[in-house]
Design an enzyme around this catalytic site. Structure first.
Site, mmCIF file in Angstrom:
data_model
loop_
_atom_site.group_PDB
_atom_site.id
_atom_site.type_symbol
_atom_site.label_atom_id
_atom_site.label_comp_id
_atom_site.label_asym_id
_atom_site.label_seq_id
_atom_site.Cartn_x
_atom_site.Cartn_y
_atom_site.Cartn_z
ATOM 1 N N GLU A 82 37.404 48.183 43.889
ATOM 2 C CA GLU A 82 38.189 47.635 45.017
ATOM 3 C C GLU A 82 39.565 48.288 45.118
ATOM 4 O OE1 GLU A 82 37.980 43.385 45.506
ATOM 5 O OE2 GLU A 82 39.813 43.334 46.696
ATOM 6 N N LYS A 260 39.240 34.169 42.892
ATOM 7 C CA LYS A 260 38.588 35.495 42.970
ATOM 8 C C LYS A 260 39.653 36.582 42.824
ATOM 9 C CE LYS A 260 36.668 39.233 45.087
ATOM 10 N NZ LYS A 260 37.317 40.469 45.510
ATOM 11 N N ASP A 276 32.109 41.118 28.243
ATOM 12 C CA ASP A 276 31.084 40.499 29.082
ATOM 13 C C ASP A 276 31.761 39.748 30.233
ATOM 14 O OD1 ASP A 276 29.181 38.788 30.145
ATOM 15 O OD2 ASP A 276 28.309 38.229 28.226
ATOM 16 N N HIS A 374 45.572 47.337 51.896
ATOM 17 C CA HIS A 374 44.196 47.831 51.822
ATOM 18 C C HIS A 374 44.007 49.084 52.675
ATOM 19 C CE1 HIS A 374 41.466 45.151 49.649
ATOM 20 N NE2 HIS A 374 42.327 44.197 49.896
HETATM 21 C C1 MEV Z 1 40.506 40.024 47.708
HETATM 22 O O1 MEV Z 1 39.658 40.749 46.843
HETATM 23 C C2 MEV Z 1 41.241 38.940 46.949
HETATM 24 C C3 MEV Z 1 42.087 38.000 47.810
HETATM 25 O O2 MEV Z 1 41.270 37.418 48.811
HETATM 26 C C4 MEV Z 1 42.645 36.937 46.897
HETATM 27 C C5 MEV Z 1 43.355 35.811 47.613
HETATM 28 O O3 MEV Z 1 43.025 35.520 48.778
HETATM 29 O O4 MEV Z 1 44.238 35.212 46.972
HETATM 30 C C6 MEV Z 1 43.178 38.740 48.510
#
Ligand code: MEV
Length: 419
Positions: A82, A260, A276, A374
């Site tokens: 990513e 995430k 792991d 991004h």
């Molecule tokens: C993207 O990989 C992760 C985000 O969505 C985390 C978040 O929203 O805090 C940017």
């Protein structure tokens, strides 16, 4: 780049060519000249790691800079597909170091093994009976791993739970094992299997499952940092950050995305060190729901100066001995790059990275949004897809970003114009 005092604050690292970056990493981590380049996973080794091997899969490996953790300088290898993740972690670490970097705390490396007993009559009485045999059971467990015991680890405690299920009552015995520098799955599973016949004898019941729990809630790491409000852009931005964060506290839909973002950092380092990542993921998310509602793994608040304080609390079942991390040549080099001496130290770095990654994401979301960050790397990929080569890649990508139109068709047009 000559550095007098060892520091991970390496400005302009991202602008350097790959060879120069490797040279800096070699110097920082005292690697031999070609050690890093020669550390690829060969097919014979891969063939011994899993079944039915036909090849290996490469991932980009980046270095996050600027990390100051417990007053020690670190550069962090991160394996991820990513874009923006490595840059975001580096930026967050740069802000955190203004107020002293990350400070951490880690519990002992205690893992839990579960042994499930069915068909037990008088579960309460038998549960007590199992506890009465605790000393002998721990001794039996420790006989399975003399080396671990010699290192100061081994089975330390035993707990008994009575659970009601749709198929009736069951006793679940937990064995608590200090696994020292290992992830611990092998040691714990071996102990669980060794205890099973003895538990059947004591309880008169029948054992079904004997396996470690990935909810490693006795192996907890905390990392904390203060993020300078001026560097963030002032009081209003800190308030905006807290507004965003609070949605993750109350809403599982947001908490899942928030967490995430944390795992973007954590998984990259877990993968780079051959650990792991599924174990870490399942443990983290189960821990995030420990109070009955899934919520944020981080906490944020303002201190008396108005700076933003962030804290992460997460179970981290990771190791630096045994497992794939001791077989995969690149994982071995990544551990050398980190310069770690123990699994505890690695877990403290991982937690700090998780906090940094989360701060960076929520900070971006509370201000410019994440698409800006991004877009520049994405634009480069689009330029390549359009057929750009060498210096044309940057030229096309820059134009795409400037126009705010990062699309393949436009990239093809720009490439034609520039040619
Ligand atoms: C993207 O990989 C992760 C985000 O969505 C985390 C978040 O929203 O805090 C940017």
């Amino acid at each position: 780049m000559v550095q007098n005092k060892k520091t991970s604050k390496i400005s302009g690292f991202y602008k350097l060519p790959v060879e120069k970056r490797i040279e800096i990493v070699n110097n920082f981590s005292n690697l031999d000249k070609n050690e890093f380049q020669n550390s690829n996973l060969d097919i014979q080794t891969a063939d011994r790691m899993i079944e039915n091997v036909i090849g290996t899969l490469k991932l980009p490996l980046g270095i996050a800079v600027n990390f100051l953790i417990n007053d020690k300088e670190y550069i962090l290898p991160m394996a991820t597909e990513e874009s923006s993740v490595v840059a975001a972690a580096s930026n967050a670490a740069k802000i955190a170091r203004i107020k002293g970097g990350f400070k951490t705390e880690a519990s002992d490396p205690l893992m839990i093994g579960q042994i499930q007993l069915l068909d037990v009559s008088d579960v309460a009485g038998k549960a007590k009976k199992i506890l009465d045999h605790k000393k002998d059971l721990l001794k039996l467990a420790n006989n399975q791993d003399k080396i671990l015991v010699k290192l100061g680890g081994g089975a330390k405690d035993l707990e008994v739970r009575i659970l009601d299920s749709p198929i009736g009552k069951m006793i679940v015995t937990h064995i608590i094992v200090d696994v020292r520098d290992a992830m611990g799955a092998n040691a714990v599973n071996t102990m669980c299997e060794a205890l099973a016949p003895e538990l059947e004898k004591i309880s008169g019941g029948r054992v079904r499952l004997r396996i470690l729990s990935n909810l490693a809630d006795k192996r907890i790491v905390k990392a904390k940092a203060v993020f300078d409000k001026e560097k963030m852009g002032g009081d209003k931005i800190v308030d905006a950050f807290l507004e965003s964060y609070n949605l993750a506290v109350i809403d599982p839909y947001r908490a899942a995305t928030h967490n995430k973002g944390i795992m973007n950092g954590i998984d990259s380092l877990i993968i780079a060190t051959g650990n792991d990542f599924r174990a870490i993921e399942s443990g983290a998310h189960a821990y995030a729901a420990r109070n009955g509602q899934y919520t944020s793994l981080t906490k944020y608040w303002k201190d008396k100066n108005g700076d933003l304080v962030g804290e992460i609390e997460i179970p981290l079942a990771i190791g630096i001995v045994g497992g794939a991390g001791n077989i995969h040549p690149k994982a071995k080099i990544c551990k050398k790059i980190l310069g770690i001496k123990s699994a505890k130290e690695l877990s403290e770095i991982i937690a700090s990275l998780g906090l940094a990654q989360n701060f960076a994401a929520v900070f971006a979301l509370s201000t410019v949004g994440i698409q800006k960050g991004h877009m520049s790397l994405h634009a480069k990929n689009i330029a390549v897809m359009a057929g750009a080569k060498d210096e044309m890649i940057d030229k096309v990508a820059n134009k795409l970003v400037k126009e705010g139109n990062v699309k393949l068709d436009r990239a093809k047009e720009i490439l034609k114009e520039l040619k």
